[in-house]
Design a protein around this motif. Structure first.
Motif, PDB file in Angstrom:
ATOM      1  N   HIS A 339       0.832  -1.207   0.000  1.00 25.25           N
ATOM      2  CA  HIS A 339       0.000   0.000   0.000  1.00 25.25           C
ATOM      3  C   HIS A 339       0.868   1.260   0.000  1.00 25.25           C
ATOM      4  O   HIS A 339       0.512   2.261  -0.615  1.00 25.25           O
ATOM      5  N   GLN A 340       2.006   1.193   0.693  1.00 28.46           N
ATOM      6  CA  GLN A 340       2.937   2.328   0.671  1.00 28.46           C
ATOM      7  C   GLN A 340       3.397   2.608  -0.756  1.00 28.46           C
ATOM      8  O   GLN A 340       3.416   3.768  -1.191  1.00 28.46           O
ATOM      9  N   CYS A 343       0.665   4.194  -2.893  1.00 27.77           N
ATOM     10  CA  CYS A 343       0.538   5.622  -2.569  1.00 27.77           C
ATOM     11  C   CYS A 343       1.653   6.421  -3.231  1.00 27.77           C
ATOM     12  O   CYS A 343       1.422   7.494  -3.800  1.00 27.77           O
ATOM     13  N   GLU A 346       1.073   6.892  -6.916  1.00 25.62           N
ATOM     14  CA  GLU A 346       0.020   7.888  -7.152  1.00 25.62           C
ATOM     15  C   GLU A 346       0.566   9.301  -6.951  1.00 25.62           C
ATOM     16  O   GLU A 346       0.309  10.203  -7.764  1.00 25.62           O
ATOM     17  N   MET A 365      -5.384  12.864  -4.826  1.00 28.42           N
ATOM     18  CA  MET A 365      -4.736  11.755  -4.106  1.00 28.42           C
ATOM     19  C   MET A 365      -5.777  10.778  -3.564  1.00 28.42           C
ATOM     20  O   MET A 365      -5.964  10.608  -2.357  1.00 28.42           O
ATOM     21  N   TYR A 367      -6.153   7.309  -3.679  1.00 30.10           N
ATOM     22  CA  TYR A 367      -5.752   6.120  -2.915  1.00 30.10           C
ATOM     23  C   TYR A 367      -5.049   6.509  -1.618  1.00 30.10           C
ATOM     24  O   TYR A 367      -5.256   5.872  -0.576  1.00 30.10           O
ATOM     25  N   THR A 368      -4.257   7.563  -1.664  1.00 26.27           N
ATOM     26  CA  THR A 368      -3.577   8.032  -0.459  1.00 26.27           C
ATOM     27  C   THR A 368      -4.583   8.458   0.597  1.00 26.27           C
ATOM     28  O   THR A 368      -4.415   8.167   1.788  1.00 26.27           O
ATOM     29  N   CYS A 371      -5.953   5.487   2.292  1.00 24.91           N
ATOM     30  CA  CYS A 371      -5.010   4.942   3.278  1.00 24.91           C
ATOM     31  C   CYS A 371      -5.022   5.768   4.559  1.00 24.91           C
ATOM     32  O   CYS A 371      -4.920   5.218   5.662  1.00 24.91           O
ATOM     33  N   LYS A 466      -2.339  14.897   4.286  1.00 29.53           N
ATOM     34  CA  LYS A 466      -2.093  14.641   2.864  1.00 29.53           C
ATOM     35  C   LYS A 466      -0.774  15.270   2.416  1.00 29.53           C
ATOM     36  O   LYS A 466       0.019  14.630   1.704  1.00 29.53           O
TER      37      LYS A 466
END
Length: 508
Positions: A339-340, A343, A346, A365, A367-368, A371, A466
């Motif tokens: 997942h990192q 991110c 993206e 952002m 997907y970020t 998360c 963010k």
């Protein structure tokens, strides 16, 4: 015949005092006994775990942060259970979204316990006020979080984050290095807060003279939280003679001197600007400008005490909560490298080399952001909130509680409730994809509370998170340090018990 000492004239007053004292003690004991019996009757419809100790109840469970036991109770006792804090006080814990919706739709005052204990630290601001005064303060402060103002904060936030990242680069160099990051994140968050809401350059990330403020916040929150779960310390008289009281007084003095300096400097600057017909260098009215203007417009209805309370409140809430949320986000992304990396990809697509970041970038952002929300679900920095019922409450299943009971919305329990979330311990950002939005209960995710008293600074917090995570992931790859596992403990807000250690590697 020898005279009894009770018949002596000098002894009679002492005898009367002794009898009066015993009578008062007996009456108080009867009062407490009747209170316990009444609570037992009121809570009869709600089964719960037996107290862990006959005298202290469940207080050790909450004071030590035994989250695994809390999660077991959430599974075993649907909707809520009574948690005894000593033999005569109960915090009724709820973690069901329907219960939460009913509870948060009301305007009950905050619990007398935690917020009474916080009063010496913060004063009476938005966190503790209720009724007309709360409505007035909320209305006066809301313009400080206007979206146009938040847009102007984006570049300022990025500057503060880059200062922190430059420090990390100097330590790491080209090698992968393990760092304790929580303290740096706290100072970065303080730097951001000072710049955005008080237009004040402090260099607090570099100038170590500001460390005492961040450390003071941590220590004071620990003292207040420990007082909450030591029922003997609920008594102001007993707490007054404790060593914790003396420590807290010293910390409060330091924190208030810091706040006082900020306000005095701004008042002087505004006075100089007015006298010389200048408008100053600030491009926008910040939080403190709005508070001082409110005081000028509303006079006695917004006093110096109100002003200082709101500044203290936002200093604590704005710095500690966002810093903690960013720390848990980094920890979870380190634990979940796939997942990192998603991110990071993206963010690279949106920002390129990251030389500039704007408000419009943040909206891309997707997907970020998912998360971030999943991190706030798994590790809500504000893990509970409590109110004292001003009127009886009836929950959707028909069970009721009378006025006077303290109800605590256990946000941790709600976010880890298997009846609400599938596999709640798993880090799964797709829970927050647009496709799943309509599948969630409106009150299943409450990191910023909900209802009329939701967090006024939630958009500020999300903006900072963010910006920070975007800048960090562009410059560093993060992995956990297996030799120093994270232990989370409750200290009003969630804190790392022994710091947060991460392995950082600069991205070339």
């Amino acid at each position: 015949m020898e005279t009894s000492w009770l018949e002596m004239r000098w002894a009679r007053p002492f005898y009367l005092v002794f009898v009066s004292f015993l009578t008062l003690v007996l009456l108080q004991a009867i009062k407490l006994f009747l209170r316990r019996q009444q609570l037992l009757r009121d809570l009869r419809p709600f089964p719960g775990p037996s107290p862990l100790h006959w005298l202290t109840g469940h207080q050790k469970l909450f004071r030590d942060g035994d989250f695994e036991s809390i999660e077991e109770f959430v599974k075993k006792y649907p909707c809520g259970f009574p948690a005894w804090i000593g033999p005569f006080e109960v915090f009724f814990q709820i973690y069901d979204p329907d219960y939460a919706k009913t509870f948060l739709s009301r305007t009950d005052p905050k619990s007398q316990y935690l917020y009474r204990f916080l009063a010496s630290l913060l004063g009476e601001g938005l966190l503790s006020l209720h009724g007309i005064r709360w409505s007035q303060h909320r209305r006066l402060i809301t313009p400080a979080f206007n979206f146009n103002i938040l847009k102007s904060h984006t570049s300022v936030m990025a500057q503060s984050v880059n200062v922190m990242l430059d420090k990390w680069e100097k330590v790491c160099g080209a090698q992968e290095s393990v760092l304790e990051v929580f303290e740096d994140i706290s100072l970065m968050s303080l730097d951001t807060l000072m710049k955005c809401t008080f237009s004040r350059e402090t260099n607090c990330q570099i100038n170590s003279s500001h460390d005492h403020y961040a450390k003071g916040l941590c220590e004071s929150s620990e003292i207040v939280y420990n007082r909450l779960f030591r029922f003997l310390y609920h008594s102001d008289i007993i707490f007054k003679f404790s060593p914790e009281k003396r420590r807290l007084q010293k910390i409060i003095k330091t924190l208030h001197q810091y706040t006082d300096q900020i306000i005095r400097e701004r008042r002087k600057a505004l006075k100089d600007e007015k006298e010389h017909g200048k408008t100053g260098n600030r491009k926008f009215r910040d939080f403190l400008d709005i508070l001082l203007s409110a005081q000028d417009e509303h006079g006695n209805s917004f006093s110096d005490a109100d002003l200082y309370a709101e500044v203290n409140t936002f200093m604590v809430a704005g710095q500690d909560t966002v810093g903690g949320s960013l720390a848990w986000l980094l920890h979870l992304l380190a634990q979940n490298p796939e997942h990192q990396e998603r991110c990071r990809e993206e963010i690279m697509d949106i920002l390129g080399d990251g030389s500039s970041i704007t408000w419009d970038h943040l909206g891309e952002m997707t997907y970020t952001t998912m998360c971030i929300k999943e991190s706030l679900r798994l590790c809500p920095t504000v893990f509970s909130l409590a109110r004292q019922l001003s009127q009886p409450i009836t929950f959707p299943d028909g069970r009721s509680l009378p006025a006077g009971v303290t109800v605590s919305l256990n946000i941790w329990g709600l976010h880890h409730n298997p009846a609400v979330w599938e596999n709640p311990q798993v880090f799964d950002p797709l829970r927050f994809s647009p496709d799943n939005y309509d599948k969630r209960h409106s009150h299943s995710f409450l990191p910023f509370s909900g209802g009329p008293r939701n967090c006024i600074g939630q958009h500020f917090a999300m903006t900072e998170l963010k910006v920070a995570i975007a800048m960090i992931l562009l410059r560093f790859k993060i992995t956990p340090d297996p030799t120093r596992p994270l232990t989370i403990v409750p200290k009003i807000l969630l804190k790392p018990k022994n710091g947060l250690y991460l392995s950082l590697k600069k991205i070339s």
